[in-house]
Design a protein around this motif. Structure first.
Motif, PDB file in Angstrom:
ATOM      1  N   GLY A  79      48.607  68.408  43.660  1.00  0.00           N
ATOM      2  CA  GLY A  79      49.457  68.378  42.476  1.00  0.00           C
ATOM      3  C   GLY A  79      49.032  67.258  41.555  1.00  0.00           C
ATOM      4  O   GLY A  79      48.314  66.340  41.972  1.00  0.00           O
ATOM      5  N   PRO A  80      49.446  67.299  40.295  1.00  0.00           N
ATOM      6  CA  PRO A  80      49.039  66.268  39.340  1.00  0.00           C
ATOM      7  C   PRO A  80      49.542  64.884  39.762  1.00  0.00           C
ATOM      8  O   PRO A  80      50.696  64.725  40.162  1.00  0.00           O
ATOM      9  CB  PRO A  80      49.697  66.711  38.025  1.00  0.00           C
ATOM     10  CG  PRO A  80      50.847  67.578  38.459  1.00  0.00           C
ATOM     11  CD  PRO A  80      50.375  68.273  39.699  1.00  0.00           C
ATOM     12  N   VAL A  81      48.662  63.904  39.680  1.00  0.00           N
ATOM     13  CA  VAL A  81      49.037  62.537  40.059  1.00  0.00           C
ATOM     14  C   VAL A  81      49.905  61.933  38.957  1.00  0.00           C
ATOM     15  O   VAL A  81      49.480  61.818  37.801  1.00  0.00           O
ATOM     16  CB  VAL A  81      47.795  61.660  40.298  1.00  0.00           C
ATOM     17  CG1 VAL A  81      48.213  60.226  40.614  1.00  0.00           C
ATOM     18  CG2 VAL A  81      46.951  62.224  41.442  1.00  0.00           C
ATOM     19  N   ALA A  82      51.117  61.545  39.321  1.00  0.00           N
ATOM     20  CA  ALA A  82      52.049  60.938  38.370  1.00  0.00           C
ATOM     21  C   ALA A  82      52.064  59.419  38.494  1.00  0.00           C
ATOM     22  O   ALA A  82      52.374  58.712  37.531  1.00  0.00           O
ATOM     23  CB  ALA A  82      53.454  61.481  38.586  1.00  0.00           C
ATOM     24  N   LEU A  83      51.752  58.913  39.695  1.00  0.00           N
ATOM     25  CA  LEU A  83      51.790  57.476  39.965  1.00  0.00           C
ATOM     26  C   LEU A  83      50.599  57.099  40.823  1.00  0.00           C
ATOM     27  O   LEU A  83      50.379  57.699  41.878  1.00  0.00           O
ATOM     28  CB  LEU A  83      53.097  57.109  40.678  1.00  0.00           C
ATOM     29  CG  LEU A  83      53.231  55.685  41.219  1.00  0.00           C
ATOM     30  CD1 LEU A  83      53.175  54.657  40.087  1.00  0.00           C
ATOM     31  CD2 LEU A  83      54.527  55.533  42.014  1.00  0.00           C
ATOM     32  N   ALA A  84      49.836  56.117  40.364  1.00  0.00           N
ATOM     33  CA  ALA A  84      48.683  55.633  41.127  1.00  0.00           C
ATOM     34  C   ALA A  84      48.772  54.119  41.232  1.00  0.00           C
ATOM     35  O   ALA A  84      48.937  53.431  40.222  1.00  0.00           O
ATOM     36  CB  ALA A  84      47.384  56.033  40.440  1.00  0.00           C
ATOM     37  N   ILE A  85      48.685  53.607  42.457  1.00  0.00           N
ATOM     38  CA  ILE A  85      48.819  52.169  42.696  1.00  0.00           C
ATOM     39  C   ILE A  85      47.575  51.653  43.401  1.00  0.00           C
ATOM     40  O   ILE A  85      47.201  52.154  44.470  1.00  0.00           O
ATOM     41  CB  ILE A  85      50.068  51.864  43.549  1.00  0.00           C
ATOM     42  CG1 ILE A  85      51.335  52.363  42.840  1.00  0.00           C
ATOM     43  CG2 ILE A  85      50.166  50.368  43.829  1.00  0.00           C
ATOM     44  CD1 ILE A  85      52.601  52.200  43.676  1.00  0.00           C
ATOM     45  N   TYR A  86      46.962  50.643  42.798  1.00  0.00           N
ATOM     46  CA  TYR A  86      45.801  50.009  43.418  1.00  0.00           C
ATOM     47  C   TYR A  86      46.264  48.706  44.059  1.00  0.00           C
ATOM     48  O   TYR A  86      46.489  47.700  43.389  1.00  0.00           O
ATOM     49  CB  TYR A  86      44.704  49.738  42.381  1.00  0.00           C
ATOM     50  CG  TYR A  86      43.396  49.320  43.019  1.00  0.00           C
ATOM     51  CD1 TYR A  86      42.544  50.288  43.557  1.00  0.00           C
ATOM     52  CD2 TYR A  86      43.030  47.984  43.118  1.00  0.00           C
ATOM     53  CE1 TYR A  86      41.353  49.925  44.171  1.00  0.00           C
ATOM     54  CE2 TYR A  86      41.846  47.614  43.724  1.00  0.00           C
ATOM     55  CZ  TYR A  86      41.005  48.579  44.248  1.00  0.00           C
ATOM     56  OH  TYR A  86      39.829  48.212  44.860  1.00  0.00           O
ATOM     57  N   ASN A  87      46.394  48.745  45.381  1.00  0.00           N
ATOM     58  CA  ASN A  87      46.937  47.617  46.133  1.00  0.00           C
ATOM     59  C   ASN A  87      45.895  46.987  47.050  1.00  0.00           C
ATOM     60  O   ASN A  87      46.223  46.165  47.901  1.00  0.00           O
ATOM     61  CB  ASN A  87      48.152  48.098  46.960  1.00  0.00           C
ATOM     62  CG  ASN A  87      48.839  46.992  47.710  1.00  0.00           C
ATOM     63  OD1 ASN A  87      49.306  46.027  47.132  1.00  0.00           O
ATOM     64  ND2 ASN A  87      48.892  47.121  49.032  1.00  0.00           N
ATOM     65  N   ALA A  88      44.620  47.346  46.878  1.00  0.00           N
ATOM     66  CA  ALA A  88      43.563  46.842  47.757  1.00  0.00           C
ATOM     67  C   ALA A  88      43.194  45.406  47.406  1.00  0.00           C
ATOM     68  O   ALA A  88      43.248  45.007  46.242  1.00  0.00           O
ATOM     69  CB  ALA A  88      42.337  47.732  47.642  1.00  0.00           C
ATOM     70  N   GLY A  89      42.799  44.647  48.420  1.00  0.00           N
ATOM     71  CA  GLY A  89      42.313  43.293  48.168  1.00  0.00           C
ATOM     72  C   GLY A  89      42.999  42.225  48.989  1.00  0.00           C
ATOM     73  O   GLY A  89      44.020  41.680  48.574  1.00  0.00           O
ATOM     74  N   ASN A  90      42.463  41.927  50.155  1.00  0.00           N
ATOM     75  CA  ASN A  90      42.988  40.854  50.990  1.00  0.00           C
ATOM     76  C   ASN A  90      42.534  39.494  50.481  1.00  0.00           C
ATOM     77  O   ASN A  90      41.502  39.373  49.816  1.00  0.00           O
ATOM     78  CB  ASN A  90      42.525  41.021  52.441  1.00  0.00           C
ATOM     79  CG  ASN A  90      43.156  42.235  53.102  1.00  0.00           C
ATOM     80  OD1 ASN A  90      44.274  42.609  52.785  1.00  0.00           O
ATOM     81  ND2 ASN A  90      42.432  42.862  54.008  1.00  0.00           N
ATOM     82  N   ASN A  91      43.301  38.473  50.795  1.00  0.00           N
ATOM     83  CA  ASN A  91      42.937  37.106  50.418  1.00  0.00           C
ATOM     84  C   ASN A  91      41.608  36.722  51.081  1.00  0.00           C
ATOM     85  O   ASN A  91      41.374  37.047  52.249  1.00  0.00           O
ATOM     86  CB  ASN A  91      44.034  36.141  50.852  1.00  0.00           C
ATOM     87  CG  ASN A  91      43.897  34.780  50.191  1.00  0.00           C
ATOM     88  OD1 ASN A  91      42.930  34.519  49.485  1.00  0.00           O
ATOM     89  ND2 ASN A  91      44.864  33.918  50.431  1.00  0.00           N
ATOM     90  N   THR A  92      40.756  36.045  50.310  1.00  0.00           N
ATOM     91  CA  THR A  92      39.451  35.621  50.835  1.00  0.00           C
ATOM     92  C   THR A  92      39.271  34.123  50.573  1.00  0.00           C
ATOM     93  O   THR A  92      38.581  33.726  49.630  1.00  0.00           O
ATOM     94  CB  THR A  92      38.308  36.411  50.174  1.00  0.00           C
ATOM     95  OG1 THR A  92      38.513  36.438  48.746  1.00  0.00           O
ATOM     96  CG2 THR A  92      38.266  37.830  50.688  1.00  0.00           C
ATOM     97  N   PRO A  93      39.894  33.283  51.389  1.00  0.00           N
ATOM     98  CA  PRO A  93      39.779  31.836  51.185  1.00  0.00           C
ATOM     99  C   PRO A  93      38.410  31.320  51.596  1.00  0.00           C
ATOM    100  O   PRO A  93      37.664  31.993  52.320  1.00  0.00           O
ATOM    101  CB  PRO A  93      40.873  31.277  52.097  1.00  0.00           C
ATOM    102  CG  PRO A  93      40.977  32.288  53.206  1.00  0.00           C
ATOM    103  CD  PRO A  93      40.735  33.616  52.551  1.00  0.00           C
TER     104      PRO A  93
END
Length: 242
Positions: A79-93
């Motif tokens: 179905g058509p994407v209505a909401l897309a969330i980019y939540n990738a990315g862990n802390n890299t100290p």
């Protein structure tokens, strides 16, 4: 066809990606739960389905162009994407001195390059319909560099300015782009497992941000009328110094 959502960067069930997936399903969307570990993804998807929602777990390395394209194609077939969330990315100290080039580049690839791939697909699929929401997860390092966090600051700072460019390019096409700055530690499984004493201390001080409170903001951004869009919202607890 029912509308869908994509949440990229889903890990443990008591983590932001999982909570965002649950909330997207609560909006009546079929959620594509995307991340690197199938066992964790399936657990989140099964929990959503147990609550009466619709969810599909899908493996996706956000730094792999072909996998990001496949993720979007799979969602759009449902179905058509209505909401897309980019939540990738862990802390890299890590200190700059002695840091490997591979380590620095990996941080950039996950936080920034992957966001580009994800946003490009969002534009190609969502903008022609003239509607949809694309949200990015930021951090304290999106706003300021700090000793010992050069790689993460460069990556998250790059993500923020990229998101601004995307908002200005996609907005006139009807696609709402938002960036959420999470200014502080999150009270989730990852922090409590990796550094339990630190997490317990911060919890006692009232300095860990509530997962559901963060998810509230994402959903509020998604629901905003196009006559009153926000690009950026920053979130912190009442006790967080800033």
């Amino acid at each position: 066809m029912a509308a869908t959502a994509i949440v990229a960067g889903v890990g443990p069930h008591k983590g932001l990606g999982a909570v965002l997936s649950h909330r997207a399903a609560g909006e009546g969307l079929h959620v594509f739960v995307a991340g690197r570990t199938l066992e964790k993804l399936e657990a989140v998807a099964e929990a959503i389905r147990a609550e009466g929602g619709a969810a599909t777990a899908i493996i996706c390395d956000v730094t792999d162009e072909a996998q990001v394209i496949d993720l979007w194609n799979c969602a759009e077939e449902t179905g058509p994407v209505a909401l897309a969330i980019y939540n990738a990315g862990n802390n890299t100290p890590g200190k700059i001195s002695g840091m490997t080039a591979e380590y620095f580049e990996r941080s950039w690839r996950v936080c920034t390059y992957g966001a580009f791939l994800f946003a490009r697909e969002a534009s190609d699929h969502m903008a022609p319909r003239g509607e949809g929401t694309l949200l990015f997860t930021g951090a304290s390092s999106s706003m300021r560099g700090k000793e010992g966090f050069a790689a993460f600051s460069a990556a998250k700072g790059g993500l923020r300015t990229f998101a601004q460019s995307a908002a200005k390019e996609f907005g006139p096409l009807g696609l709402h782009v938002g960036h959420v700055v999470i200014d502080g530690g999150i009270s989730g499984e990852k922090l409590h497992t990796m550094v339990p004493q630190y997490a317990a201390q911060r919890e006692q001080e009232g300095r860990l941000i509530d997962l559901d409170g963060i998810a509230d903001v994402y959903i509020q951004l998604h629901r905003q009328k196009r006559s009153a869009w926000s690009f950026e919202v920053d979130i912190r607890t009442h006790a967080e110094p800033w």
